[in-house]
Design an enzyme around this catalytic site. Structure first.
Site, short mmCIF file in Angstrom:
data_model
loop_
_atom_site.label_atom_id
_atom_site.label_comp_id
_atom_site.label_asym_id
_atom_site.label_seq_id
_atom_site.Cartn_x
_atom_site.Cartn_y
_atom_site.Cartn_z
N CYS A 139 43.61 47.95 41.95
CA CYS A 139 42.51 48.69 42.58
C CYS A 139 41.88 47.88 43.70
O CYS A 139 41.53 46.74 43.52
CB CYS A 139 41.44 49.02 41.53
SG CYS A 139 40.05 49.88 42.23
N CYS A 191 39.84 59.87 39.84
CA CYS A 191 39.17 58.57 39.78
C CYS A 191 38.65 58.25 41.18
O CYS A 191 39.44 58.22 42.13
CB CYS A 191 40.16 57.52 39.32
SG CYS A 191 39.49 55.87 39.34
N GLU A 225 39.29 54.24 48.10
CA GLU A 225 40.43 54.85 47.41
C GLU A 225 39.98 55.82 46.34
O GLU A 225 38.90 55.67 45.77
CB GLU A 225 41.24 53.78 46.68
CG GLU A 225 41.56 52.57 47.48
CD GLU A 225 42.12 51.44 46.61
OE1 GLU A 225 42.43 50.40 47.17
OE2 GLU A 225 42.22 51.61 45.38
N CYS A 250 33.05 45.42 46.60
CA CYS A 250 32.15 45.22 45.45
C CYS A 250 31.61 43.81 45.51
O CYS A 250 32.36 42.87 45.80
CB CYS A 250 32.91 45.45 44.14
SG CYS A 250 31.87 45.23 42.67
N CYS A 278 40.15 41.37 40.00
CA CYS A 278 40.00 42.65 40.68
C CYS A 278 40.22 42.51 42.19
O CYS A 278 39.55 41.72 42.86
CB CYS A 278 38.59 43.18 40.40
SG CYS A 278 38.20 44.66 41.32
N CYS A 299 34.71 40.01 40.28
CA CYS A 299 35.49 39.73 39.07
C CYS A 299 36.84 39.17 39.52
O CYS A 299 37.45 39.71 40.45
CB CYS A 299 35.69 41.01 38.26
SG CYS A 299 34.13 41.78 37.76
#
Ligand code: SF4
Length: 358
Positions: A333, A103, A90, A110, A117, A114
């Site tokens: 996100c 951005c 994205e 990832c 997230c 976390c």
């Protein structure tokens, strides 16, 4: 086909030497790609026709393509990109009054997991290449205001940029090349959860800016919220690096703090955070958590966000509350790129609150 967007001028000259083309032709191609944002070799009219045809037969500029675009009433546009191997990432276009920012993502997924997230919840797929990073940026620039109104490029999308340092460095080097976009390094902001060795190295060698995704005032809470990074790079060491940050760093560091109801949004946490930040030249961005399905977390009450801000401000800290951008069109996100549409290749797309939680 080989893409050419991530080759620097030296590498293009080497390629062209193999075609018995002079070095200045490589510079011309570089300028078409990076300054004029032209991907179609046939439009590169100062290159000889035979060279254009040769390039067109064996090369392309970028393989990245936009799969979905969602626009919010405030002008924010969130995009899902499809990569050549089918992965989805994205990026977000963020209009301001005079300027705009972009951005972008640095990894598909990832590994740091976390808990707040959506990208972390998807797990790690792979690093993005510099070509894929630049592909996002240049595609967004094709439908953006003139580049002299480009405010910042924010590495705050999917992924931890400092876990992908070589491709990040290459992308930065190409973005700042004087024969290309010639972007000032100060317009590049890398958000990191605190990959200490790379943070120190990049801060020492470049003039880019950093946002530090902190999110907890003490190691115990940080380990609960950010287990991946806190286990390897504990908070005390990160805070010491921030205290010792290079004296030539442009301006203040940015501390990102996602506020999660009942987890890290108490007055006690605010006071402890300010204590932890003593001696660090930084402003704080408070980001009310943007919930996503399955996280089990929720947004803080507005009154607690304001109280948290007041406690920090009362100690002289500069503190902003980041308003959600484009909340109407997408949630957290990493969520849009993981949707069925993006995965199936249908027309549609994803994007995230830039850097909000990445
Ligand atoms: S917040 Fe950043 S570092 Fe943490 S899982 Fe999400 S993308 Fe990775």
């Amino acid at each position: 086909m080989n893409d050419l967007i991530s080759l620097n001028r030296e590498e293009l000259r080497e390629l062209f030497a193999g075609f018995s083309e002079p070095p200045f032709r490589a510079d011309q191609l570089f300028q078409w790609i990076h300054r004029k944002n032209t991907w179609d070799f046939s439009a590169m009219t100062n290159l000889p026709l035979a060279l254009r045809e040769r390039l067109g037969a064996a090369y392309l500029v970028s393989t990245v393509r936009i799969e979905r675009t969602l626009a919010a009433p405030d002008g924010t546009r969130k995009h899902a990109f499809r990569l050549a191997d089918g992965e989805a990432v994205e990026a977000v276009f963020l209009p301001e009054r005079k300027y705009f920012s972009l951005c972008v993502s640095s990894q598909a997924g990832c590994p740091l997991a976390c808990v707040f997230c959506a990208t972390g919840a998807r797990g790690f797929r792979r690093h993005l290449s510099a070509a894929e990073i630049l592909g996002q940026i240049y595609l967004l620039l094709k439908n953006a205001p003139p580049v002299d109104r480009l405010g910042n490029i924010l590495f705050m999308g999917m992924g931890e940029p400092l876990l992908n340092p070589s491709e990040l460095r290459r992308a930065i080097s190409l973005l700042t090349d004087p024969q290309g976009l010639a972007l000032s390094p100060r317009k590049i902001v890398v958000s990191t959860s605190g990959i200490i060795p790379e943070l120190k190295a990049l801060a020492a060698e470049s003039r880019i800016r950093f946002a530090i995704s902190l999110n907890a005032p003490n190691p115990e809470l940080r380990k609960k919220l950010m287990p991946g990074v806190e286990t390897k790079y504990p908070l005390p060491g990160l805070l010491q690096v921030l205290r010792d940050f290079p004296h030539n760093y442009p301006g203040r560091l940015m501390i990102e703090y996602v506020l999660i109801r009942g987890e890290n949004d108490s007055g006690k946490c605010a006071a402890e955070l300010e204590k932890s930040l003593r001696g660090i030249r930084a402003r704080v961005n408070l980001i009310p958590h943007n919930p996503f399905p399955g996280s089990g977390l929720s947004s803080p009450e507005n009154s607690r966000v304001l109280r948290f801000q007041e406690i920090l401000k009362s100690q002289g800290r500069i503190v902003f509350i980041r308003e959600p951008r484009g909340a109407e069109i997408q949630a957290a996100c990493g969520q849009l790129a993981g949707t069925k549409k993006a995965e199936s290749g249908e027309q549609g797309a994803k994007g995230e609150e830039p850097g909000a939680e990445g």
